[in-house]
Every structure is written in structure tokens, then in C-alpha cells.
Design a protein around this motif. Structure first.
Motif, PDB file in Angstrom:
ATOM      1  N   PRO A  10       0.947  -1.212   0.051  1.00  0.00           N
ATOM      2  CA  PRO A  10       0.011   0.007  -0.148  1.00  0.00           C
ATOM      3  C   PRO A  10       0.823   1.282   0.014  1.00  0.00           C
ATOM      4  N   VAL A  11       2.315   1.315   0.091  1.00  0.00           N
ATOM      5  CA  VAL A  11       2.854   2.345   0.125  1.00  0.00           C
ATOM      6  C   VAL A  11       3.111   3.151  -1.369  1.00  0.00           C
ATOM      7  N   THR A 106       9.755  -2.606   8.740  1.00  0.00           N
ATOM      8  CA  THR A 106       8.226  -2.059   8.206  1.00  0.00           C
ATOM      9  C   THR A 106       8.380  -0.829   7.681  1.00  0.00           C
ATOM     10  N   VAL A 107       7.754  -0.519   6.850  1.00  0.00           N
ATOM     11  CA  VAL A 107       7.866   1.022   6.060  1.00  0.00           C
ATOM     12  C   VAL A 107       6.690   1.967   6.425  1.00  0.00           C
ATOM     13  N   TYR A 115      -0.273  13.883   8.625  1.00  0.00           N
ATOM     14  CA  TYR A 115      -1.033  13.696   9.914  1.00  0.00           C
ATOM     15  C   TYR A 115      -1.709  12.153   9.810  1.00  0.00           C
ATOM     16  N   ASP A 116      -1.329  11.434   8.818  1.00  0.00           N
ATOM     17  CA  ASP A 116      -2.011  10.160   8.747  1.00  0.00           C
ATOM     18  C   ASP A 116      -1.000   9.133   8.321  1.00  0.00           C
ATOM     19  N   CYS A 117      -0.051   8.960   9.355  1.00  0.00           N
ATOM     20  CA  CYS A 117       1.014   8.281   9.266  1.00  0.00           C
ATOM     21  C   CYS A 117       0.726   6.791   9.442  1.00  0.00           C
TER      22      CYS A 117
END
Length: 166
Positions: A10-11, A106-107, A115-117
């Protein structure tokens, strides 16, 4: 055909560590770390030479070149060495950041803003690929940069010892 584990990642493309690594290798400044030793040292010599154009007049203001040539030369070289050290530090920190992103299991990424890390655990295949890049591509670059730092520090210490003898 793409690997299924990569396609479910998803990155965002630009935040994937392997793409960040590729971006550094293609950038003008950071690609210096990937050059052969003679080319790498030539680039650093140019930075040092241009830095002398900044530090030389400052050294001349403190030590008149005609009256104190050795102090002028040492002070100008040390100032240029300091600027070169800053450039080397920037190179090292950029490569070290990508190394830590590749090595981490982990990425951490952002979907639309700070704000949505989010975080995504790497699959074993992706983790192995990233660790191979670190071991065989990044570690030699970081080792070269450390060696260059040690050499620069040695030259600055030698200059300081010569200064004390004057």
C-alpha cells in the motif's frame, strides 16, 4: 510480471525505500557516493577548491598573506575543509536515511499528509531484497564516506599540529 507481494504493497511509489534508493543513485549530488575513487575524489577536490574561494578572503582578513603565509594557508585550508565536511555530512545523512528505511522491517509512510502516518510490515521477500541492497550497495558507500571523514579529520589535525609549531 510483477511479484504479487509488491503489487499488494500500500506504500505510495515515491515513498517505497527501494525507489528512494534509486532516486539517490540518480541524483546529481548523492550519486557522488557511487562513483569510482578517482572520480569521487575529483568531485570532493572541486568542492574544496570552491570552498577556498570563500574561506580564502576570510583567512586573508585575519592573516595577511604577505606577512603570515603559513597561517593564511592553514586557516584557508581549514575553512575549506569545514565546508567540505558539511557536504560530506549531507551525503552521509542522505545515504544513512535510505539505509535505515531499507533495513527496517516496516515501512512508515503517509497517504495524503503528515497527519495520517501508516506503517506496512514488509513481506519476507521484500525485506530480503532490501537487506541485500543495504549489504552490497549501501554499506560500501557509507564505508567510503566514513573513510573520507577520517581522512579529512586527519588532515585538519595535521594542520593544527603544524599551526602549533609555527
Amino acid at each position: 510480471m510483477k511479484d504479487a507481494s509488491v503489487s499488494i504493497c500500500p506504500v505510495p511509489e515515491e515513498q517505497r525505500p527501494v525507489n528512494e534508493y534509486q532516486e539517490l543513485t540518480e541524483s546529481w549530488f548523492f550519486s557522488w557516493g557511487t562513483l569510482d575513487w578517482p572520480q569521487y575524489l575529483t568531485k570532493l577536490a572541486w568542492v574544496w577548491a570552491w570552498s577556498c574561494s570563500i574561506s580564502g578572503p576570510l583567512a586573508a582578513a585575519s592573516f595577511a598573506p604577505a606577512k603570515y603565509p603559513a597561517q593564511f594557508a592553514l586557516c584557508g585550508a581549514a575553512g575549506a575543509g569545514f565546508i567540505l565536511g558539511l557536504a560530506l555530512l549531507r551525503l552521509y545523512l542522505g545515504w544513512f536515511y535510505v539505509r535505515s528505511r531499507l533495513w527496517n522491517p516496516t515501512v512508515v509512510y503517509e497517504e495524503s499528509g503528515w497527519y495520517d502516518c501508516q506503517s506496512w510490515p514488509k513481506t519476507p521477500e521484500v525485506l530480503l531484497q532490501d537487506q541485500l541492497i543495504v549489504n552490497y550497495q549501501l554499506e560500501p558507500i557509507l564505508k567510503r564516506l566514513r573513510q573520507t571523514f577520517y581522512g579529512l579529520i586527519s588532515l585538519l589535525v595535521a594542520g593544527g599540529l603544524i599551526w602549533n609549531c609555527l
